[in-house]
Scaffold this active site. Sequence first.
Site, PDB file in Angstrom:
ATOM      1  N   GLU A   8      43.203 -40.481  88.906  1.00  0.00           N
ATOM      2  CA  GLU A   8      42.138 -39.462  88.831  1.00  0.00           C
ATOM      3  C   GLU A   8      41.262 -39.494  90.086  1.00  0.00           C
ATOM      4  O   GLU A   8      40.101 -39.877  90.019  1.00  0.00           O
ATOM      5  CB  GLU A   8      41.306 -39.628  87.546  1.00  0.00           C
ATOM      6  CG  GLU A   8      40.792 -41.036  87.357  1.00  0.00           C
ATOM      7  CD  GLU A   8      40.005 -41.235  86.083  1.00  0.00           C
ATOM      8  OE1 GLU A   8      40.129 -40.435  85.144  1.00  0.00           O
ATOM      9  OE2 GLU A   8      39.253 -42.227  86.040  1.00  0.00           O
TER      10      GLU A   8
ATOM     11  N   ARG B  93      37.320 -37.817  95.481  1.00  0.00           N
ATOM     12  CA  ARG B  93      37.116 -37.703  96.925  1.00  0.00           C
ATOM     13  C   ARG B  93      38.380 -37.291  97.682  1.00  0.00           C
ATOM     14  O   ARG B  93      38.348 -36.379  98.507  1.00  0.00           O
ATOM     15  CB  ARG B  93      36.641 -39.068  97.458  1.00  0.00           C
ATOM     16  CG  ARG B  93      36.222 -39.050  98.911  1.00  0.00           C
ATOM     17  CD  ARG B  93      35.998 -40.475  99.422  1.00  0.00           C
ATOM     18  NE  ARG B  93      35.158 -41.248  98.529  1.00  0.00           N
ATOM     19  CZ  ARG B  93      33.829 -41.223  98.518  1.00  0.00           C
ATOM     20  NH1 ARG B  93      33.200 -40.489  99.389  1.00  0.00           N
ATOM     21  NH2 ARG B  93      33.149 -41.953  97.657  1.00  0.00           N
TER      22      ARG B  93
ATOM     23  N   TYR C 204      24.496 -44.145 101.447  1.00  0.00           N
ATOM     24  CA  TYR C 204      25.594 -45.086 101.682  1.00  0.00           C
ATOM     25  C   TYR C 204      25.872 -45.346 103.149  1.00  0.00           C
ATOM     26  O   TYR C 204      26.863 -46.000 103.467  1.00  0.00           O
ATOM     27  CB  TYR C 204      26.914 -44.538 101.112  1.00  0.00           C
ATOM     28  CG  TYR C 204      26.878 -44.021  99.719  1.00  0.00           C
ATOM     29  CD1 TYR C 204      26.576 -44.878  98.659  1.00  0.00           C
ATOM     30  CD2 TYR C 204      27.184 -42.703  99.439  1.00  0.00           C
ATOM     31  CE1 TYR C 204      26.561 -44.403  97.358  1.00  0.00           C
ATOM     32  CE2 TYR C 204      27.183 -42.219  98.144  1.00  0.00           C
ATOM     33  CZ  TYR C 204      26.870 -43.080  97.108  1.00  0.00           C
ATOM     34  OH  TYR C 204      26.867 -42.613  95.838  1.00  0.00           O
TER      35      TYR C 204
ATOM     36  N   CYS D 188      11.240 -34.458 104.840  1.00  0.00           N
ATOM     37  CA  CYS D 188      10.133 -35.335 105.224  1.00  0.00           C
ATOM     38  C   CYS D 188      10.496 -36.789 104.963  1.00  0.00           C
ATOM     39  O   CYS D 188       9.838 -37.497 104.200  1.00  0.00           O
ATOM     40  CB  CYS D 188       8.875 -34.924 104.488  1.00  0.00           C
ATOM     41  SG  CYS D 188       8.441 -33.221 104.853  1.00  0.00           S
ATOM     42  N   GLU D 189      11.585 -37.200 105.555  1.00  0.00           N
ATOM     43  CA  GLU D 189      12.102 -38.569 105.494  1.00  0.00           C
ATOM     44  C   GLU D 189      12.794 -38.763 106.832  1.00  0.00           C
ATOM     45  O   GLU D 189      13.129 -37.788 107.503  1.00  0.00           O
ATOM     46  CB  GLU D 189      13.193 -38.691 104.426  1.00  0.00           C
ATOM     47  CG  GLU D 189      12.732 -38.712 103.009  1.00  0.00           C
ATOM     48  CD  GLU D 189      12.215 -40.063 102.573  1.00  0.00           C
ATOM     49  OE1 GLU D 189      12.788 -41.077 103.007  1.00  0.00           O
ATOM     50  OE2 GLU D 189      11.241 -40.090 101.814  1.00  0.00           O
TER      51      GLU D 189
HETATM   52  C1  LIG Z   1      34.122 -41.435  90.361  1.00  0.00           C
HETATM   53  C2  LIG Z   1      35.269 -41.684  89.507  1.00  0.00           C
HETATM   54  C3  LIG Z   1      36.548 -41.303  89.918  1.00  0.00           C
HETATM   55  C4  LIG Z   1      36.835 -40.701  91.275  1.00  0.00           C
HETATM   56  O1  LIG Z   1      36.523 -41.556  92.316  1.00  0.00           O
HETATM   57  P1  LIG Z   1      36.861 -41.102  93.827  1.00  0.00           P
HETATM   58  O2  LIG Z   1      36.363 -42.203  94.657  1.00  0.00           O
HETATM   59  O3  LIG Z   1      36.135 -39.831  94.063  1.00  0.00           O
HETATM   60  O4  LIG Z   1      38.330 -40.891  93.883  1.00  0.00           O
HETATM   61  C5  LIG Z   1      37.589 -41.500  89.036  1.00  0.00           C
HETATM   62  N1  LIG Z   1      37.382 -42.047  87.818  1.00  0.00           N
HETATM   63  C6  LIG Z   1      36.176 -42.435  87.395  1.00  0.00           C
HETATM   64  C7  LIG Z   1      36.015 -43.003  86.055  1.00  0.00           C
HETATM   65  C8  LIG Z   1      35.078 -42.279  88.217  1.00  0.00           C
HETATM   66  O5  LIG Z   1      33.874 -42.677  87.796  1.00  0.00           O
END
Ligand SMILES: *Cc1c(COP(=O)(O)O)cnc(C)c1O
Length: 415
Positions: free
Chosen positions: A275, A278, A318, A345-346
């Site tokens: 899943e 990014r 990050y 304003c940072e």
């Molecule tokens: C954030 C998240 C993802 C995706 O993470 P990426 O770094 O965007 O691939 C997948 N599964 C869970 C449970 C997440 O919290």
Amino acid sequence: MTTSNALAVDASLGGVSARELAETYGTPLFVVDLDELDLEIHRFTEACAPRGITVGYAGKAFLCAAFAEHLAATPLRLDVCSLGELVTAERGGFPAGRMYFHGCGKTDEELRAIVDGRVAFSVIDNREELERLAAIASRNADPIEVMLRVNTGIEAHTHAFIRTGGENTKFGIPLGHLGETFARIAELPRLRLIGLHSHMGSQISEIAPYVANVDELLAAAQTATALGLPVEELICGGGIAVEEGPGDARPLDLDALAAALAERAAGRGVRLAVEPGRALVARAGSSLYRVMAVKTQGRRRFVVVDGGLTDNPRPILYGARHVPEVLTARALGPDEPATMTGRSCENDEMGDYVLPRDLAAGDLVAMRNTGAYTYSMASNYNRFGRPPVVFVRDGHHRRVVRGESADDVTRLDVV
Ligand SMILES: *Cc1c(COP(=O)(O)O)cnc(C)c1O
């Protein structure tokens, strides 16, 4: 570290001139290139589908109704983790049967949406949630399909991983508590365990932690089966790293990852899934800004753009870096060091780069690879409105989220 702006003049995003985008929609502008997105979706399905690995998209990386509509026409599943994400997906016509629910603190309203069948299944994070879901599901005629989030104790960092015993992050059920949790699920007739899940973290650039993680999931599945709960599917999480900018090497070989996962699970009687968020959307997104001011103070040259912390908090949160490209059509002089900074304003610095010496107010600059966790993390800090979102493809553009006006920003105020 510095990065030279490779791109020269009159550049385009998704085949649309940056100037046309800026003049049509204003800046800052969040631009999603659908061709680039589809390419990444294709890469994932090519690597995963032949090996029986299902791909889901983690909606938190970026979601709007039109984006959900676009995904609905692909084979991807969608992971949502709030009522807001669920309703967004529903507005885009994303089918309930391909959605599932995540989160470590689901509200009663969210649990009811799960029980009402607005998603295919839910990933339970903790024992309290298990009991609350079972109570809400007890009024239901049919059992609810659930997965269990397992804290495998594997913490992945960019170039390494460690086994922690599971105490170091808040997510999931630690391995030591799995047996009793399985036993409890077996007592709950309205819950049917269909799988196990473990997501280790983000920006993982090595295959080894994924292998260690799936091995723990396979062992946990065996424990569940022994307790009379046959597990059908293991979701191995997301977290696949992406590069900073176009042209950089890809940090992780997707095909090798899919092959390694499939090899571990071969003959074990379970399906696998991943899943990513990014890795699917980062490269498709760009943030388009107009330069407001260029000033040299002390030994530093600052380029102030009309966005920043509110539309992209990642550099501050990050230390994330995105590669800027100057998109303005005129001859630009040689490069010199410059710090990109926003207008909030940072001290919302967006990184040190090398940018043309004669960069000036009015020029257009895009930060590339901002597709993930940028618009989705935008805020109204300073009461700035969040930018509009535009899809581009093949020379065409279409607004899919309006930008927020001052009226939008104040619409919830009660006086
Ligand atoms: C954030 C998240 C993802 C995706 O993470 P990426 O770094 O965007 O691939 C997948 N599964 C869970 C449970 C997440 O919290």
